[in-house]
Design an enzyme around this catalytic site. Structure first.
Site, mmCIF file in Angstrom:
data_model
loop_
_atom_site.group_PDB
_atom_site.id
_atom_site.type_symbol
_atom_site.label_atom_id
_atom_site.label_comp_id
_atom_site.label_asym_id
_atom_site.label_seq_id
_atom_site.Cartn_x
_atom_site.Cartn_y
_atom_site.Cartn_z
ATOM 1 N N GLU A 113 37.686 39.656 39.065
ATOM 2 C CA GLU A 113 36.618 38.734 38.649
ATOM 3 C C GLU A 113 36.218 37.983 39.908
ATOM 4 O O GLU A 113 36.911 37.057 40.329
ATOM 5 C CB GLU A 113 37.141 37.753 37.579
ATOM 6 C CG GLU A 113 37.615 38.414 36.288
ATOM 7 C CD GLU A 113 36.470 38.896 35.407
ATOM 8 O OE1 GLU A 113 35.316 38.511 35.659
ATOM 9 O OE2 GLU A 113 36.735 39.679 34.487
ATOM 10 N N CYS A 173 31.406 30.118 39.804
ATOM 11 C CA CYS A 173 31.089 31.455 40.325
ATOM 12 C C CYS A 173 29.761 31.982 39.812
ATOM 13 O O CYS A 173 29.147 32.840 40.437
ATOM 14 C CB CYS A 173 32.207 32.412 39.951
ATOM 15 S SG CYS A 173 32.524 32.422 38.173
HETATM 16 P P1 NAD Z 1 40.693 32.699 46.660
HETATM 17 O O1 NAD Z 1 40.370 34.138 46.782
HETATM 18 O O2 NAD Z 1 40.845 31.914 47.915
HETATM 19 O O3 NAD Z 1 42.052 32.472 45.835
HETATM 20 C C1 NAD Z 1 42.284 32.993 44.596
HETATM 21 C C2 NAD Z 1 43.770 33.243 44.421
HETATM 22 O O4 NAD Z 1 44.220 34.168 45.371
HETATM 23 C C3 NAD Z 1 44.643 31.996 44.548
HETATM 24 O O5 NAD Z 1 45.567 31.960 43.478
HETATM 25 C C4 NAD Z 1 45.338 32.201 45.875
HETATM 26 O O6 NAD Z 1 46.631 31.641 45.897
HETATM 27 C C5 NAD Z 1 45.419 33.694 45.989
HETATM 28 N N1 NAD Z 1 45.442 34.142 47.391
HETATM 29 C C6 NAD Z 1 44.793 33.563 48.438
HETATM 30 N N2 NAD Z 1 45.048 34.252 49.571
HETATM 31 C C7 NAD Z 1 45.853 35.281 49.232
HETATM 32 C C8 NAD Z 1 46.459 36.340 49.965
HETATM 33 N N3 NAD Z 1 46.276 36.480 51.276
HETATM 34 N N4 NAD Z 1 47.251 37.210 49.301
HETATM 35 C C9 NAD Z 1 47.435 37.077 47.972
HETATM 36 N N5 NAD Z 1 46.893 36.085 47.238
HETATM 37 C C10 NAD Z 1 46.114 35.206 47.850
HETATM 38 O O7 NAD Z 1 39.566 32.128 45.734
HETATM 39 P P2 NAD Z 1 39.197 30.628 45.467
HETATM 40 O O8 NAD Z 1 38.821 30.001 46.763
HETATM 41 O O9 NAD Z 1 40.246 29.971 44.652
HETATM 42 O O10 NAD Z 1 37.883 30.847 44.578
HETATM 43 C C11 NAD Z 1 36.619 31.056 45.166
HETATM 44 C C12 NAD Z 1 36.095 32.448 44.928
HETATM 45 O O11 NAD Z 1 36.414 32.893 43.649
HETATM 46 C C13 NAD Z 1 34.584 32.462 45.021
HETATM 47 O O12 NAD Z 1 34.168 33.617 45.708
HETATM 48 C C14 NAD Z 1 34.162 32.536 43.573
HETATM 49 O O13 NAD Z 1 32.892 33.103 43.379
HETATM 50 C C15 NAD Z 1 35.251 33.354 42.963
HETATM 51 N N6 NAD Z 1 35.402 33.060 41.546
HETATM 52 C C16 NAD Z 1 35.077 34.012 40.654
HETATM 53 C C17 NAD Z 1 35.188 33.751 39.306
HETATM 54 C C18 NAD Z 1 34.851 34.781 38.263
HETATM 55 O O14 NAD Z 1 35.192 34.540 37.116
HETATM 56 N N7 NAD Z 1 34.213 35.867 38.595
HETATM 57 C C19 NAD Z 1 35.645 32.507 38.888
HETATM 58 C C20 NAD Z 1 35.985 31.559 39.824
HETATM 59 C C21 NAD Z 1 35.869 31.832 41.161
#
Ligand code: NAD
Length: 531
Positions: free
Chosen positions: A225, A259
């Site tokens: 997502e 998002c």
């Molecule tokens: P992110 O990708 O930074 O983090 C999401 C998750 O991934 C967190 O739990 C984090 O701990 C984990 N993570 C981070 N780095 C990692 C790594 N190297 N290895 C494994 N896990 C890791 O996302 P964010 O900053 O929390 O959210 C922003 C992004 O999420 C935006 O692009 C937004 O559009 C998207 N988003 C999408 C939806 C949807 O429903 N489609 C909803 C909310 C946010």
């Protein structure tokens, strides 16, 4: 919400305990207890009470993490989950039943083909920071409903909510089946080192690729997502005041950290000035004393995200026509709109995931569609404000995960509609029945009665040309199309379809009638026996 609620300090789960947590969840799945639908319903009902009892604590935690207004915590997170839970509790027994409405050749009716709904197993849910309750718990509802055991890994960037989610899950759900692991990259990496039956990830595309690569090592299915450069379209056929008001709402809720919210808006050139005036008027209506002074407006989650969003304001070549104020010490970025004149402007090209968005004027609808497809052909959301014909043209020529006509991202606000991306914005869907389906394996089952062996004679050696012919007759149907692909109709076609049970010859029709009678007789016989 009372102000003296204590939220536990963030504590990462010790990495060396992760393999044991996963092993416990897996053993619990193998114990078969999650297969009982009544057990799942009890877990979901407990989750409901957990959310009720924890409402104030959740509000306090989200206020601490994002200065999220308590009003929004209810509307876009807790109430959203209640609606999802409500539907799941009402429908789960029906969803979990075998699905007999599958399509198959009529002659296989005695095999009672059906789809059995089986839980996938032990699943991992990884969440982002912006809706730190809803995006972790909504997939968990699906996992519980489907009969899976699950481990949730909330984002470390919303640490207070992550701790409250952990407490809630531990206090209300079966402690041998459902766990919350808290932490950042090292903890998530340790989780990804384990074998899963599905990984449900919400977040950015960079991390999605890391997860997909890791999952590929063990052929683990993944739901992604993700985000995207969501377009919106405003033409002069729309009510400008209404579209401005609605789009401003879509980008001010959660300080734009949504998002689905629009990244840029294509506005018909001759109405741009009026549209900007309407936006300014709506802003005054929403925030008579400015967005900074009200408790109705959230803050950016942390300094890293603040800098990233501010950089869009700093690097754009466009003109800021609304907002533009920032305050790092308060992580405040005002709702800001930039009027740009190039598709290459950073304000168009980068996902803002904050309260900043841009307006790009267009001359013709075809130009606008071309621009949308050039910027991001598969965004998560698309919104359009135009005439019926314009909206339809946009919907048919531009794809997106979901779409709303005449509003900002409302399709994502309805808690039970399938929610998911397409292409670069994600794979898979959840919410409502889709959450159940996401964690369910559709297992095809047939049951071949002994008496059918004579009819199945065709598959046994020595092969018999007579049996072969009979089988082909029985299982083929007369095409209702000619060699040019055109549909044919007429009395002859309908005669064969009805009286020949779809078959091409007298013999085939006769055999199908015999099978029909034999199946009916067998069913009747079984029914009599059960008296
Ligand atoms: P992110 O990708 O930074 O983090 C999401 C998750 O991934 C967190 O739990 C984090 O701990 C984990 N993570 C981070 N780095 C990692 C790594 N190297 N290895 C494994 N896990 C890791 O996302 P964010 O900053 O929390 O959210 C922003 C992004 O999420 C935006 O692009 C937004 O559009 C998207 N988003 C999408 C939806 C949807 O429903 N489609 C909803 C909310 C946010």
């Amino acid at each position: 919400m009372t102000t003296d609620i204590k939220v536990p300090a963030f504590e990462a789960t010790p990495i060396d305990t992760i393999p044991e947590i996963v092993a416990t969840a897996r053993a619990s799945f193998q114990s078969q207890k999650t297969k009982d639908v009544e057990w799942r319903l009890v877990q979901l009902r407990k989750l409901y009470w957990g959310l009720r009892d924890y409402t104030e604590k959740i509000q306090a935690a989200m206020n601490k993490d994002l200065r999220k207004p308590p009003h929004d915590s209810i509307l876009s997170e807790i109430h959203h989950l209640f609606q999802d839970l409500d539907l799941t509790l009402k429908k789960l027994k029906e969803w979990a039943k075998d699905d007999k409405s599958v399509d198959y050749p009529f002659t296989f009716t005695p095999l009672k083909p059906r789809l059995r709904k089986e839980p996938l197993g032990t699943v991992l849910i990884i969440g982002p920071y912006n809706f730190p309750l809803m995006i972790n718990i909504a997939p968990l509802i699906g996992a519980i409903a489907a009969g899976c055991t699950a481990i949730v890994k909330p984002s470390e960037n919303s640490p207070a909510t992550a701790m409250v989610v952990k407490e809630l899950v531990e206090n209300y759900l079966d402690p041998s089946c459902f766990f919350v692991v808290n932490g950042a990259v090292p903890e998530t990496t340790a989780l990804l080192d384990q074998k899963w039956d599905k990984i449900f990830y919400t977040g950015g595309a960079t991390v999605a690729k890391i997860i997909a690569k890791k999952a590929a090592e063990t052929l683990t299915p993944v739901v992604h997502e993700l985000g995207g450069l969501n377009p919106s379209f405003v033409s002069k056929s729309t009510n400008l005041a209404l579209s401005a008001r609605r789009l401003l709402w879509g980008k001010t809720i959660n300080a734009g950290q949504v998002c689905l919210s629009q990244n840029y808006v294509l506005v018909q050139r001759d109405i741009v000035d009026d549209f900007v005036k309407q936006l300014q008027a709506s802003y005054k209506e929403f925030y008579p004393n400015g967005a900074k002074t009200t408790t109705d407006y959230a803050r950016i989650v942390n300094e890293r995200q603040f800098n990233r969003i501010k950089n869009i304001l700093d690097t754009t070549n466009g003109k800021i026509v609304l907002g533009g104020e920032t305050d790092k010490s308060d992580l405040y970025i005002a709702p800001s709109v930039i009027l740009v004149d190039s598709v290459d402007d950073p304000a168009i090209k980068e996902e803002s995931f904050g309260p900043v968005w841009s307006i790009l004027p267009y001359d013709t609808l075809d130009d606008a569609i071309k621009i949308m497809n050039q910027v991001d052909p598969t965004p998560l959301a698309l919104t359009t404000f135009g005439s019926k014909a314009e909206n339809e043209k946009i919907l048919s020529q531009v794809t997106s995960g979901g779409a709303t006509i005449n509003d900002a991202w409302m399709h994502g606000a309805i808690a039970t509609l399938p929610f998911g991306g397409v292409g670069q914005s994600g794979t898979g869907a959840y919410h409502g029945k889709s959450s159940f389906d996401t964690f369910t394996h559709l297992r095809t089952v047939v049951e071949v009665p002994g008496w059918m062996d004579q009819l199945l004679r065709v598959r046994y050696s020595p092969f018999s040309p007579t049996d072969f012919k009979r089988h082909i007759w029985m299982t083929s149907s007369k095409p209702n199309f000619d060699r040019n692909g055109k549909l044919i109709s007429g009395p002859r076609y309908w005669f064969w379809l009805i009286f020949g049970l779809g078959g091409p010859s007298v013999k085939g029709a006769l055999l199908r009638w015999i099978v029909l009678f034999a199946s009916a007789y067998a069913a009747f016989y079984q029914y009599r026996k059960s008296w």
